[in-house]
Write a protein that holds these residues in place. Sequence first.
Motif, PDB file in Angstrom:
ATOM      1  N   LEU A   1     -10.167  -2.063  -1.446  1.00 22.00           N
ATOM      2  CA  LEU A   1      -9.624  -0.762  -1.087  1.00 22.00           C
ATOM      3  C   LEU A   1     -10.137   0.275  -2.069  1.00 22.00           C
ATOM      4  CD1 LEU A   1      -5.872  -1.667  -0.437  1.00 22.00           C
ATOM      5  CD2 LEU A   1      -7.645  -1.270   1.280  1.00 22.00           C
ATOM      6  N   SER A   2     -10.315   1.504  -1.601  1.00 25.45           N
ATOM      7  CA  SER A   2     -10.684   2.592  -2.487  1.00 25.45           C
ATOM      8  C   SER A   2      -9.427   3.064  -3.210  1.00 25.45           C
ATOM      9  CB  SER A   2     -11.292   3.740  -1.677  1.00 25.45           C
ATOM     10  OG  SER A   2     -11.666   4.806  -2.517  1.00 25.45           O
ATOM     11  N   PRO A   3      -9.360   2.981  -4.532  1.00 23.37           N
ATOM     12  CA  PRO A   3      -8.117   3.288  -5.249  1.00 23.37           C
ATOM     13  C   PRO A   3      -7.741   4.753  -5.124  1.00 23.37           C
ATOM     14  CG  PRO A   3      -9.937   3.015  -6.788  1.00 23.37           C
ATOM     15  CD  PRO A   3     -10.449   2.594  -5.444  1.00 23.37           C
ATOM     16  N   PRO A   4      -6.440   5.047  -5.126  1.00 25.88           N
ATOM     17  CA  PRO A   4      -5.973   6.404  -4.850  1.00 25.88           C
ATOM     18  C   PRO A   4      -6.383   7.434  -5.895  1.00 25.88           C
ATOM     19  CG  PRO A   4      -4.138   4.996  -5.504  1.00 25.88           C
ATOM     20  CD  PRO A   4      -5.315   4.105  -5.285  1.00 25.88           C
ATOM     21  N   ASN A   5      -6.634   7.003  -7.132  1.00 27.94           N
ATOM     22  CA  ASN A   5      -7.013   7.942  -8.186  1.00 27.94           C
ATOM     23  C   ASN A   5      -8.380   7.617  -8.776  1.00 27.94           C
ATOM     24  OD1 ASN A   5      -4.391   9.598  -8.573  1.00 27.94           O
ATOM     25  ND2 ASN A   5      -3.693   7.485  -8.559  1.00 27.94           N
ATOM     26  N   SER A   6      -9.172   6.880  -8.008  1.00 27.82           N
ATOM     27  CA  SER A   6     -10.552   6.552  -8.379  1.00 27.82           C
ATOM     28  C   SER A   6     -10.646   5.763  -9.679  1.00 27.82           C
ATOM     29  CB  SER A   6     -11.391   7.836  -8.487  1.00 27.82           C
ATOM     30  OG  SER A   6     -11.375   8.555  -7.277  1.00 27.82           O
TER      31      SER A   6
ATOM     32  N   TYR B   1      -2.044  -9.447   5.090  1.00 30.20           N
ATOM     33  CA  TYR B   1      -2.321  -8.045   5.407  1.00 30.20           C
ATOM     34  C   TYR B   1      -1.357  -7.166   4.641  1.00 30.20           C
ATOM     35  CZ  TYR B   1      -4.652 -10.456   9.183  1.00 30.20           C
ATOM     36  OH  TYR B   1      -5.447 -11.321   9.895  1.00 30.20           O
ATOM     37  N   ILE B   2      -1.863  -6.085   4.051  1.00 26.69           N
ATOM     38  CA  ILE B   2      -1.005  -5.255   3.203  1.00 26.69           C
ATOM     39  C   ILE B   2      -0.135  -4.307   4.013  1.00 26.69           C
ATOM     40  CG2 ILE B   2      -2.710  -5.378   1.359  1.00 26.69           C
ATOM     41  CD1 ILE B   2      -3.222  -2.353   1.826  1.00 26.69           C
ATOM     42  N   GLY B   3      -0.476  -4.059   5.258  1.00 21.48           N
ATOM     43  CA  GLY B   3       0.311  -3.152   6.084  1.00 21.48           C
ATOM     44  C   GLY B   3      -0.345  -1.795   6.239  1.00 21.48           C
ATOM     45  N   GLN B   4       0.269  -0.958   7.065  1.00 26.05           N
ATOM     46  CA  GLN B   4      -0.274   0.358   7.363  1.00 26.05           C
ATOM     47  C   GLN B   4      -0.118   1.279   6.160  1.00 26.05           C
ATOM     48  OE1 GLN B   4      -1.830   1.274  10.080  1.00 26.05           O
ATOM     49  NE2 GLN B   4      -1.248  -0.155  11.690  1.00 26.05           N
ATOM     50  N   VAL B   5      -1.230   1.788   5.653  1.00 30.88           N
ATOM     51  CA  VAL B   5      -1.234   2.725   4.539  1.00 30.88           C
ATOM     52  C   VAL B   5      -2.044   3.952   4.945  1.00 30.88           C
ATOM     53  CG1 VAL B   5      -0.886   0.975   2.761  1.00 30.88           C
ATOM     54  CG2 VAL B   5      -3.217   1.505   3.519  1.00 30.88           C
ATOM     55  N   MET B   6      -2.122   4.917   4.045  1.00 32.80           N
ATOM     56  CA  MET B   6      -2.782   6.181   4.362  1.00 32.80           C
ATOM     57  C   MET B   6      -4.121   6.289   3.648  1.00 32.80           C
ATOM     58  SD  MET B   6       0.596   8.634   4.199  1.00 32.80           S
ATOM     59  CE  MET B   6       1.344   7.752   2.838  1.00 32.80           C
TER      60      MET B   6
ATOM     61  N   GLY C   1     -11.383   9.080   1.474  1.00 32.02           N
ATOM     62  CA  GLY C   1     -11.365   7.657   1.766  1.00 32.02           C
ATOM     63  C   GLY C   1     -10.526   6.836   0.818  1.00 32.02           C
ATOM     64  N   ARG C   2      -9.759   7.514  -0.044  1.00 31.43           N
ATOM     65  CA  ARG C   2      -8.929   6.786  -0.997  1.00 31.43           C
ATOM     66  C   ARG C   2      -7.619   6.360  -0.338  1.00 31.43           C
ATOM     67  NH1 ARG C   2      -9.190  11.256  -5.656  1.00 31.43           N
ATOM     68  NH2 ARG C   2      -8.505  12.414  -3.822  1.00 31.43           N
ATOM     69  N   THR C   3      -7.173   5.134  -0.664  1.00 33.02           N
ATOM     70  CA  THR C   3      -6.016   4.519  -0.025  1.00 33.02           C
ATOM     71  C   THR C   3      -4.764   4.749  -0.853  1.00 33.02           C
ATOM     72  OG1 THR C   3      -7.459   2.803   0.869  1.00 33.02           O
ATOM     73  CG2 THR C   3      -5.100   2.345   0.858  1.00 33.02           C
ATOM     74  N   TYR C   4      -3.659   5.102  -0.179  1.00 37.32           N
ATOM     75  CA  TYR C   4      -2.396   5.315  -0.883  1.00 37.32           C
ATOM     76  C   TYR C   4      -1.239   5.162   0.089  1.00 37.32           C
ATOM     77  CZ  TYR C   4      -2.150   9.983   1.256  1.00 37.32           C
ATOM     78  OH  TYR C   4      -2.080  11.025   2.160  1.00 37.32           O
ATOM     79  N   ASN C   5      -0.016   5.034  -0.453  1.00 35.38           N
ATOM     80  CA  ASN C   5       1.168   5.023   0.410  1.00 35.38           C
ATOM     81  C   ASN C   5       2.303   5.885  -0.128  1.00 35.38           C
ATOM     82  OD1 ASN C   5       1.958   3.364  -1.713  1.00 35.38           O
ATOM     83  ND2 ASN C   5       2.736   1.711  -0.419  1.00 35.38           N
ATOM     84  N   LEU C   6       2.127   6.461  -1.334  1.00 35.81           N
ATOM     85  CA  LEU C   6       3.159   7.310  -1.922  1.00 35.81           C
ATOM     86  C   LEU C   6       2.526   8.549  -2.549  1.00 35.81           C
ATOM     87  CD1 LEU C   6       5.330   4.678  -3.854  1.00 35.81           C
ATOM     88  CD2 LEU C   6       5.720   5.551  -1.541  1.00 35.81           C
ATOM     89  N   ASN C   7       3.278   9.656  -2.524  1.00 37.50           N
ATOM     90  CA  ASN C   7       2.890  10.876  -3.212  1.00 37.50           C
ATOM     91  C   ASN C   7       3.666  11.007  -4.515  1.00 37.50           C
ATOM     92  OD1 ASN C   7       1.093  12.129  -1.166  1.00 37.50           O
ATOM     93  ND2 ASN C   7       2.963  12.139   0.066  1.00 37.50           N
ATOM     94  N   GLY C   8       3.005  11.564  -5.531  1.00 37.12           N
ATOM     95  CA  GLY C   8       3.649  11.793  -6.812  1.00 37.12           C
ATOM     96  C   GLY C   8       3.532  13.235  -7.254  1.00 37.12           C
ATOM     97  N   ARG C   9       3.967  13.488  -8.451  1.00 37.15           N
ATOM     98  CA  ARG C   9       3.916  14.836  -9.012  1.00 37.15           C
ATOM     99  C   ARG C   9       2.465  15.250  -9.257  1.00 37.15           C
ATOM    100  NH1 ARG C   9       3.783  14.991 -14.887  1.00 37.15           N
ATOM    101  NH2 ARG C   9       5.240  16.736 -14.902  1.00 37.15           N
TER     102      ARG C   9
ATOM    103  N   LEU D   1      -0.646   3.768  -4.787  1.00 36.21           N
ATOM    104  CA  LEU D   1      -0.517   2.615  -3.896  1.00 36.21           C
ATOM    105  C   LEU D   1       0.432   1.633  -4.574  1.00 36.21           C
ATOM    106  CD1 LEU D   1      -1.491   1.313  -1.238  1.00 36.21           C
ATOM    107  CD2 LEU D   1      -3.265   0.152  -2.582  1.00 36.21           C
ATOM    108  N   VAL D   2       1.666   1.564  -4.056  1.00 32.33           N
ATOM    109  CA  VAL D   2       2.731   0.792  -4.700  1.00 32.33           C
ATOM    110  C   VAL D   2       3.357  -0.150  -3.675  1.00 32.33           C
ATOM    111  CG1 VAL D   2       4.989   0.959  -5.830  1.00 32.33           C
ATOM    112  CG2 VAL D   2       3.182   2.598  -6.389  1.00 32.33           C
ATOM    113  N   GLN D   3       3.606  -1.382  -4.075  1.00 34.00           N
ATOM    114  CA  GLN D   3       4.165  -2.363  -3.152  1.00 34.00           C
ATOM    115  C   GLN D   3       5.599  -2.020  -2.763  1.00 34.00           C
ATOM    116  OE1 GLN D   3       4.931  -6.151  -5.770  1.00 34.00           O
ATOM    117  NE2 GLN D   3       6.703  -5.727  -4.457  1.00 34.00           N
ATOM    118  N   TRP D   4       6.038  -2.546  -1.637  1.00 33.92           N
ATOM    119  CA  TRP D   4       7.407  -2.342  -1.184  1.00 33.92           C
ATOM    120  C   TRP D   4       8.382  -3.191  -1.995  1.00 33.92           C
ATOM    121  CZ3 TRP D   4       7.721  -2.082   4.905  1.00 33.92           C
ATOM    122  CH2 TRP D   4       7.094  -0.911   5.332  1.00 33.92           C
ATOM    123  N   ILE D   5       9.681  -2.878  -1.811  1.00 31.73           N
ATOM    124  CA  ILE D   5      10.763  -3.535  -2.532  1.00 31.73           C
ATOM    125  C   ILE D   5      11.783  -4.043  -1.510  1.00 31.73           C
ATOM    126  CG2 ILE D   5      12.723  -3.088  -4.098  1.00 31.73           C
ATOM    127  CD1 ILE D   5      10.057  -3.316  -5.521  1.00 31.73           C
TER     128      ILE D   5
END
Length: 302
Positions: free
Chosen positions: A199-204, A259-264, A269-277, A283-287
């Motif tokens: 995966l392309s990391p969210p912050n390179s 499979y990791i599931g549906q992400v954004m 082209g960077r992959t992520y599932n959460l927004n931060g400040r 890209l953080v796993q579920w709980i």
Amino acid sequence: MAPTHLLFSFVLSLFFVISPSAFASPSFETLDMKPQIYNPKLPPRTLSSSKKFEGSSDLVNLRYHMGPVLSSPINIYLIWYGKWAPAQQLLIKDFLLSISTNNHRAAPSPSVADWWRTVSLYTDQTGANISRSVLIAGEYADRRYSHGTHLTRLSIQQVIATAVQSKPFPVDHRNGIYLILTSEDVTVQDFCRAVPGALSPPNSDVGVDGMISVIAHELAELSSNPLVNAWYAGEDPTAPTEIGDLCEGLYGTGGGGGYIGQVMKDRSGRTYNLNGRRGRKFLVQWIWSPVLKACAGPNALD
């Protein structure tokens, strides 16, 4: 994660070789840009109409064992062991500070703070929830590798002791978490954890982006089971299955079975599932949710 006698601690080691080009500042996107939702490994027609999220099972017996949770504001003391680039340090601190960033203009949904709300659903026997306040209470940089470039379980405690004596950090045995972050040239006894590949990391920054998901996993478990007598599944407290373990490898709807599931995916082209400040993406796993009795995250599509 096992606590020390007086304080809580955990250690993460950066096993990835990071090139200087990976330290470029992240690009910022306007909030009205609709990200692409994708799961490149998800087989077709595997999503169901069930309102339970992936990972749900009647066989999971997560129980409360009457111990404390971290219900007071959580103070994190960062110990940077080895040589760290300022951009890497800032990225990790932005994630930690995003946990308590509840302003949706500062961090739009699905946000890190939304993710932590699942963690905060856990309570102790008095009904007190895990705190939503996570603070960086202090930092210490050990650039001279005062305990060598290979850390054992014993020397990890010595690293903390050095930081407490040198900073000085307080011995915060009630609300304190001492987080040791080691640079890429340091090895740690018995430490190994996989992060999503391909995966392309969210912050390179492959290494630090991977570390952030591990930090999230461990922080959630430490908050809900600090003395290994609160929330966990299984009958053996020496090897508990905790709220992050139950969902390891799941990052979105439709995850499971490798499979990791549906992400954004953003425009780069960077992959992520959460927004931060500060426009960060993570890209953080579920709980595991005690309400849904299933793995859950704020980026769920169902």
